[in-house]
Design an enzyme around this catalytic site. Sequence first.
Site, PDB file in Angstrom:
ATOM      1  N   GLU A  67      15.144  -5.808  -4.841  1.00 23.36           N
ATOM      2  CA  GLU A  67      13.844  -5.153  -4.752  1.00 23.36           C
ATOM      3  C   GLU A  67      12.790  -6.138  -5.211  1.00 23.36           C
ATOM      4  O   GLU A  67      12.718  -6.485  -6.376  1.00 23.36           O
ATOM      5  CB  GLU A  67      13.825  -3.887  -5.604  1.00 23.36           C
ATOM      6  CG  GLU A  67      12.847  -2.889  -5.065  1.00 23.36           C
ATOM      7  CD  GLU A  67      11.897  -2.373  -6.102  1.00 23.36           C
ATOM      8  OE1 GLU A  67      11.959  -1.187  -6.386  1.00 23.36           O
ATOM      9  OE2 GLU A  67      11.083  -3.169  -6.623  1.00 23.36           O
ATOM     10  N   CYS A  85       5.316  -2.898  -8.954  1.00 17.66           N
ATOM     11  CA  CYS A  85       5.664  -3.400  -7.620  1.00 17.66           C
ATOM     12  C   CYS A  85       5.079  -2.507  -6.521  1.00 17.66           C
ATOM     13  O   CYS A  85       4.793  -2.984  -5.436  1.00 17.66           O
ATOM     14  CB  CYS A  85       7.170  -3.568  -7.467  1.00 17.66           C
ATOM     15  SG  CYS A  85       8.092  -2.152  -8.029  1.00 17.66           S
ATOM     16  N   GLU A 137       1.093 -10.791  -3.525  1.00 18.28           N
ATOM     17  CA  GLU A 137       1.199  -9.806  -4.597  1.00 18.28           C
ATOM     18  C   GLU A 137       0.491 -10.385  -5.823  1.00 18.28           C
ATOM     19  O   GLU A 137       0.862 -11.459  -6.307  1.00 18.28           O
ATOM     20  CB  GLU A 137       2.667  -9.537  -4.924  1.00 18.28           C
ATOM     21  CG  GLU A 137       2.828  -8.427  -5.927  1.00 18.28           C
ATOM     22  CD  GLU A 137       4.276  -8.093  -6.208  1.00 18.28           C
ATOM     23  OE1 GLU A 137       5.083  -9.023  -6.358  1.00 18.28           O
ATOM     24  OE2 GLU A 137       4.594  -6.890  -6.265  1.00 18.28           O
TER      25      GLU A 137
END
Length: 505
Positions: free
Chosen positions: A271, A306, A404
């Site tokens: 992940e 996240c 990100e």
Amino acid sequence: MTNSSEAPRTLAYWQRAAATLRIDTRPVIGGQRVEPLTTETFQSVHPHDGRVVATYPACGMAEIDLAVAAARKAFEAGCWSGLAPAERTRVMHRLGDLLRQHGDELALMDSLEMGMPIAQALGDIDESIDGLRALAELASQLTDLVLPSAPHALALNLRVPHGVVGAITPWNFPLYVALSKVAPALAMGNSLVLKPSELASLSCLRLAELALEAGLPPGVFNVVPGRGLPAGQALARHMDVDCLTFTGSTATGLQLLQDAGRSNLKVTLLECGGKSPQLVFDDLDDMDTLADTLVQGFAWNSGQVCVAGTRILVAQHLFDRLAEALAERVGTCLTGDPLDPTTTHGPLASRGQFERVTHLLAQAHKQGARVLARGQVASAAQGCHLGATLLADVASDHIVMQDEVFGPVAGLMPFADVDQALALANATRYGLFATVWTRDLPLAHRFARRLRAGSVVVNAVASPRTAHVRGSGAEPVGLSGYGIEGGAAGLRAYTRQRSVQFNLG
Ligand code: ADP
């Protein structure tokens, strides 16, 4: 330290608790704290004021080898893997009780090491316990399959544990994310070696001690503190690790995949990052409530989430009104001392993270982004505090809308129609999460099917809690990784399917 029922939990209470916190950084291997073989150390630092929280042994290959050997031995002995599921469930519930009793201590550890506001860290412990209990229950209800066969035959599909699971976890929700791997792996009968983040390992080490106290047999769950290199890499390349489960950056996820390929073809569950959209359609009218939830969606845990909704895409018709409400809301976000129970926004977790986020903001500025609003930083703050930042005049291909950030930063963009909304939302290499805000449920349903995201949430704030552990399972897309987390399918990810055929002749 067990929870105190009497003392009011003020800033002074948490400061006293921090001063007397028992800190043990030795690895837990084979059912006990062991002296590390290395003499090299590293430190974790409180990002609010820069004080050293803990000094860790920089464990590496030698300690990982010992931990994997202990996990293998326990697995083969069947002391955990050979139990009936309901027996494992009982132990996991006892662990839940102990986590509850020691909730203050665990929350304090996370708050000190990575700066999460204490009130939020306490909530995280509650969520972790609920998730652990839910998975423990679910695991004891999973059934294997009896397949259709001729009368003289019996054919079964069984789910069997992988064996030794290596878990590598990040710092943004230290205990919560670790448990989202430890709980399903244990529930399905695996043994584990966990390498927590070097920024925040205290709560995971304590978790291993509490698991022993709950009755988990020695060697089933081992925790080794260390840096990504060499400790994480040693786990990823280990020839006797059967499954590697990871949450962290995409760069590390890609590396782990190579390590698995270069070693023993271990199963990988990855992940990685996200760049999630929050889509707002034009049928909404309460701008203030909407602004509150959208800001929470990207600034919660200082954006170190996240699933943070960092691309706010708004129907043109609503754009000006919502931009005004968002700017007002962002302006009221105030960072503060993580140990103050009234603090809602803490510092970023580390100096490195602070520098990374400020660098990305500088790049955004160079590419033409404009700061529409910025939150405030506590006046006494010396550490890694950064006010929540909302950017306008951004384009989909800007670095800040593609990479990100892992900080409290979001970009705001208008869309003209439904087609453009979908195109903008999907203009990312990631695919972890998306939120859709509309009263038009058929439209939301169409989007849920077409968005590039492992989880789609309609009319609720982006949160890892909605994505993992308790809910139904979700599997990311693209550079966000793969492997189901959550629910029954997430439990099955920690098993292999075996076919068994009897000739009853
Ligand atoms: P972040 O940049 O958010 O810290 P990382 O992916 O670097 O995310 O870290 C997540 C976890 O992965 C941490 O436990 C870290 O120690 C570990 N890690 C980092 N690099 C490697 C690597 N090359 N091999 C194995 N584990 C690693």
